[in-house]
Scaffold this active site. Structure first.
Site, PDB file in Angstrom:
ATOM      1  N   ASP A 225      45.383  92.356  75.396  1.00 42.41           N
ATOM      2  CA  ASP A 225      45.999  92.628  74.108  1.00 42.41           C
ATOM      3  C   ASP A 225      46.994  93.789  74.227  1.00 42.41           C
ATOM      4  OD1 ASP A 225      45.791  92.106  71.142  1.00 42.41           O
ATOM      5  OD2 ASP A 225      45.353  94.240  71.135  1.00 42.41           O
ATOM      6  N   GLU A 284      49.526  89.738  76.924  1.00 45.31           N
ATOM      7  CA  GLU A 284      50.190  89.595  75.637  1.00 45.31           C
ATOM      8  C   GLU A 284      51.183  90.744  75.589  1.00 45.31           C
ATOM      9  OE1 GLU A 284      50.157  90.204  70.936  1.00 45.31           O
ATOM     10  OE2 GLU A 284      49.100  91.512  72.301  1.00 45.31           O
TER      11      GLU A 284
HETATM   12  C1  BGC Z   1      46.738  90.864  68.508  1.00 42.66           C
HETATM   13  C2  BGC Z   1      46.668  91.061  67.044  1.00 42.66           C
HETATM   14  C3  BGC Z   1      46.146  92.464  66.784  1.00 42.66           C
HETATM   15  C4  BGC Z   1      46.967  93.510  67.538  1.00 42.66           C
HETATM   16  C5  BGC Z   1      46.269  94.821  67.606  1.00 42.66           C
HETATM   17  C6  BGC Z   1      47.827  91.862  68.831  1.00 42.66           C
HETATM   18  O1  BGC Z   1      48.796  91.635  69.561  1.00 42.66           O
HETATM   19  O2  BGC Z   1      47.061  89.568  68.908  1.00 42.66           O
HETATM   20  O3  BGC Z   1      45.880  90.102  66.410  1.00 42.66           O
HETATM   21  O4  BGC Z   1      46.228  92.736  65.431  1.00 42.66           O
HETATM   22  O5  BGC Z   1      47.204  93.113  68.845  1.00 42.66           O
HETATM   23  O6  BGC Z   1      45.195  94.767  68.489  1.00 42.66           O
END
Ligand code: BGC
Ligand code: MG
Length: 552
Positions: A225, A284
């Site tokens: 994340d 991500e």
């Molecule tokens: C996740 C989100 C989240 C954020 C903070 C993102 O990129 O996919 O759902 O709110 O990270 O952790």
């Protein structure tokens, strides 16, 4: 060629999966948003035993792996992306034993399992943050986070001009034990998600240990994340202009995509590689360009990164082709497979983004065939196989997403893509919970019986059967999946608005993104189409918003 090499090359995903060392290069990975997938105990919230009970569905659908969104102990300020204990399962989702059982059953069905790691920030209830707040200014416990004095005469202004992704300043002022206003701490997301200080060795070693904990349990990888956020520019400089950050944006900012972040991934890769079975890391990362994104998947870093450039494109041939070419070239330049993704739990569902209604459905069907024919790995978001649209009319009293609430604009909220999956035709919860349960943390629209798993199963015109057929063919057509020298994507001449490409000498995909039918020479024998296509002698008319797969 030795027998061993032959055997490995002949294996297709899902067959002798355990033997494949490069399984991730062409895997179709299904995102389970755990809160909304399946609820085993009737509390209205999806859970680990719920996922376990639906593994036969996922295996039958034909995916290779699941990525489960965070199920760790959390006060749920951001529904699990605020983690209070990285080694504990939140009771609303089950127990560690439930996770072990799920993992064992998934592996028995040749499904791999990827868990979601949230290293950029913790919950404000994490013991480290509780200690930090209790510690004096400058105390060691504060150093695990990013505390700073405020600006202004009395420290009443935030330390810099950074904005939170969810809206408002990225800083919150603390209150000292004696009640006086204290220092500020950084949170790129909600105030309940304080950013960690990754300059600190203790933070780095703690996360290596968290990785080991889940690797030892047998997970096949991690979705990371905010993988672009952990390292901030030295001195935390002002951005200097309006810097409101959009979710999955590509702005250049002093708190995202700093070069220093890659050192972390090099150390993680060494750890991942020390385990058997190709455990993977997927970033991500919101990078300014595909070139910057490719840095995350260099051979000694992570394995994959989500391709948000592809996700963000309109359903338009020229635009999609640009994203495809750019992604293949940039990922290919570092030897990584491209990934493809159309939806996730942060974005409006693509049926709706593509126009909604019949047009949105037609385009989503075509986009599925396009995505699954491209070289590399594909990510599906739960419910896209049912053609679920974004729910735009959730009554305001149910809206809970911090992005919608904190920004003061409910249309920015992400609840609409997180409505629980409809399994049966029985309202109001459509089989989300156990028999007789009507509980569901977000209400489903009254029309959802018709897009339920039960309604779509066996209906040859349904989105579900389209995905099933496509995923089956993806396993049997030798050219599909990972790109090799012999199966590279080659564009074929096509009229404006049409994408046509071959994979190797045997497979062709055609996509008409235009709003009128287009005649084409027949490329081969029709394998699968997103809608009825009429093939007459050597000509085919591709309907508007449609795609077809062909065997030469
Ligand atoms: C996740 C989100 C989240 C954020 C903070 C993102 O990129 O996919 O759902 O709110 O990270 O952790
Ligand atoms: Mg439950």
């Amino acid at each position: 060629m030795t027998t061993e090499t032959l055997a490995v090359e002949a294996v297709r995903p899902g067959e002798s999966a355990a033997r494949r060392t490069d399984w991730w290069r062409d895997a179709v990975i299904y995102q389970v948003y755990i809160r909304s997938f399946a609820d085993s105990d009737g509390d209205g919230v999806g859970d680990l035993p719920g996922i376990r009970s639906r593994l036969p569905y996922l295996a039958d659908l034909g995916v290779d792996a699941l990525w489960i969104t965070p199920f760790f102990l959390s006060p749920m300020a951001d529904f699990g992306y605020d983690v209070a204990d990285y080694r504990a399962v939140d009771p609303v989702f089950g127990t560690l034993g439930d996770f072990r059982d799920l993992l064992a059953d998934a592996h028995a069905r040749n499904l791999r399992v990827i868990v979601d790691l949230v290293p950029n920030h913790t919950s404000d209830r994490h013991v480290w943050f509780v200690e930090a707040l209790a510690a004096p200014e400058g105390g060691a416990a504060r150093d695990r986070y990013i505390f700073r004095d405020g600006r202004g005469e009395h420290g009443e202004l935030p330390p810099n001009d950074w904005e939170s992704v969810f809206g408002g300043p990225a800083w919150t002022r603390t209150v000292n034990p004696d009640g006086t206003p204290g220092q500020w701490y950084l949170h790129l997301f909600a105030p309940e998600q304080p950013d960690l200080n990754w300059d600190l060795e203790e933070v780095r070693s703690e996360f290596l240990d968290v990785l080991r904990f889940w690797l030892d349990l047998g997970v096949d990888g991690f979705r990371i994340d905010v993988a672009h956020g952990m390292v901030k520019a030295p001195g935390l400089p002002d951005v200097g202009h309006d810097n409101h950050v959009e979710m999955i944006g590509n702005a250049v900012l002093p708190f995202f995509d700093q070069d220093g972040v890659h050192e972390i991934y090099r150390s993680w890769r060494l750890l991942l590689d020390s385990y058997d079975g190709e455990r993977i890391g997927v970033a991500e990362a919101w990078a300014p360009t595909p070139e910057r994104l490719a840095n995350y998947v260099r051979p000694d870093e992570l394995h994959q990164a989500f391709n948000f450039d592809f996700l963000g494109r309109p359903f338009e041939a020229a635009s999609l082709r640009t994203a495809i070419d750019h992604s293949l070239a940039t990922a290919g330049s570092v030897g990584a497979p491209s990934t493809w993704v159309l939806s996730n739990h942060d974005m409006k569902r693509h049926v709706t983004r593509y126009g909604g209604g019949a047009v949105g459905q037609a385009r989503a069907r075509a986009a599925a065939l396009l995505m699954l024919a491209l070289p590399g790995s594909a990510y599906m978001y739960q419910g896209e196989e049912l053609g679920l649209p974004e729910v735009l009319d959730i009554p305001v009293e149910f809206l809970v997403d911090p992005q919608g609430i904190q920004s003061g604009d409910p249309s920015k909220g992400r609840d609409g893509c997180r409505v629980p999956l409809p399994w049966s035709e029985v309202s109001p919860a459509y089989g989300f919970g156990p028999e007789g349960s009507t509980a569901s943390w977000l209400p489903a629209p009254s029309s959802w019986g018709g897009v339920s798993v039960a309604a779509e199963t066996g209906d040859p015109g349904s989105m579900l059967e389209l995905y099933r057929s496509a995923l089956t063919l993806r396993r049997t057509q030798p050219e599909l999946g990972a790109e090799t020298e012999d199966t590279a994507l080659v564009w074929l001449p096509a009229p404006e608005g049409v994408l046509a490409f071959r994979r190797g000498d045997g497979f062709v995909c055609t996509v008409n993104t235009g709003s009128s039918p287009v005649p084409l020479p027949v490329p081969g024998a029709l394998l699968l189409a997103s809608t009825d296509v009429s093939v007459a002698a050597d000509r085919v008319v591709l309907p508007a918003d449609s795609a077809a797969w062909w065997r030469i």
